[in-house]
Design a protein around this motif. Structure first.
Motif, short mmCIF file in Angstrom:
data_model
loop_
_atom_site.label_atom_id
_atom_site.label_comp_id
_atom_site.label_asym_id
_atom_site.label_seq_id
_atom_site.Cartn_x
_atom_site.Cartn_y
_atom_site.Cartn_z
N ASN A 188 -9.97 99.78 -26.78
CA ASN A 188 -10.34 100.85 -26.35
C ASN A 188 -9.46 101.48 -25.19
OD1 ASN A 188 -12.56 101.84 -28.17
ND2 ASN A 188 -13.44 100.03 -27.24
N ASN A 189 -8.52 100.61 -25.05
CA ASN A 189 -7.52 100.77 -23.69
C ASN A 189 -8.07 101.15 -22.30
OD1 ASN A 189 -5.08 100.87 -22.52
ND2 ASN A 189 -4.76 103.00 -23.13
N LEU A 190 -9.17 100.13 -21.89
CA LEU A 190 -10.10 100.35 -21.06
C LEU A 190 -10.06 99.12 -19.88
CD1 LEU A 190 -12.69 102.18 -19.57
CD2 LEU A 190 -14.05 100.53 -21.18
N VAL A 191 -9.71 99.26 -18.65
CA VAL A 191 -9.73 98.45 -17.59
C VAL A 191 -10.80 98.71 -16.56
CG1 VAL A 191 -8.28 97.08 -16.07
CG2 VAL A 191 -7.37 97.97 -18.23
N LYS A 192 -11.66 97.73 -16.35
CA LYS A 192 -12.80 98.12 -15.36
C LYS A 192 -13.30 96.88 -14.77
CE LYS A 192 -16.65 98.06 -18.40
NZ LYS A 192 -17.96 98.91 -19.06
N PRO A 193 -13.93 96.85 -13.41
CA PRO A 193 -14.55 95.86 -12.90
C PRO A 193 -15.75 95.48 -13.50
CG PRO A 193 -14.83 97.82 -11.41
CD PRO A 193 -14.03 98.25 -12.56
N VAL A 194 -16.33 94.31 -13.75
CA VAL A 194 -17.48 93.84 -14.38
C VAL A 194 -17.99 92.42 -13.52
CG1 VAL A 194 -18.45 92.74 -16.41
CG2 VAL A 194 -16.74 94.65 -16.55
N THR A 195 -19.26 92.57 -13.12
CA THR A 195 -19.76 91.46 -12.69
C THR A 195 -20.56 90.57 -14.07
OG1 THR A 195 -20.69 92.78 -10.72
CG2 THR A 195 -21.54 90.71 -10.99
#
Length: 183
Positions: free
Chosen positions: A131-138
């Motif tokens: 989905n071409n998505l980059v995000k911060p995750v805990t």
């Protein structure tokens, strides 16, 4: 040097993975091919990891339904430059999580060196390639047995018990990945 193949169960994939260790770093090269929800994909990724299993640099070349994309990241002290832009959302992050491979679970497993029944919360750069998505995750890892870690995404309800080998490489990630060959 380690070479192995993972089978993606949910993502209907095969991954040909290679790890080379030296005194100064660990180099990863891998190719994934598969299909998922009417998306046919091929992913090539290269990672540079320091001896403590912190990600230093990554390149992910993908082609999803003939659309090509490249994602490059490099750590500069405690900041990340991704596709030539410093992203303050990832300041101080030591790990990435690439959606289509079980390997990136090895990074915190080998870095944290948890004792049995110990848990650690971490921040990761989550990369959803399809989905071409980059995000911060805990996320949180808890060592529940010598070769078993409980994984918990703290922003969703996803949880799983991951079985690894003596090198921290995933052997079984229920309903997602199985190691099927190794040399």
């Amino acid at each position: 040097m380690k070479t192995l193949i993972w089978q993606g169960i949910a993502f209907q994939s095969l991954e040909y993975f290679s790890l080379k260790e030296s005194d100064k770093d660990i180099q990863i090269t891998s190719k994934i091919i598969g299909c998922y929800e009417k998306k046919i994909y091929v992913i090539d990724y290269q990672l540079t990891i320091d001896p403590d299993w912190n990600i230093q640099e990554f390149t992910i070349d993908s082609e999803v339904n003939t659309i090509k994309n490249t994602l490059k990241g490099k750590k500069y002290q405690d900041e990340w430059k991704i596709n030539n832009v410093i992203n303050p959302d990832f300041k101080g992050f030591n790990f990435i999580d690439i959606s289509l491979t079980p390997f990136t679970n090895t990074l915190p497993i080998n870095n944290l060196k948890l004792a049995e029944n110990d848990a650690q919360e971490i921040k990761v750069i989550y990369i959803d390639v399809l989905n071409n998505l980059v995000k911060p995750v805990t996320q949180q890892y808890t060592r529940i047995a010598p070769h078993t870690y409980h994984y918990d995404n703290l922003q969703t309800d996803f949880k799983s018990d991951i079985v690894v080998d003596e090198h921290g490489l995933v052997v079984n990630y229920p309903k997602l990945f199985d190691k099927i060959a190794e040399i």
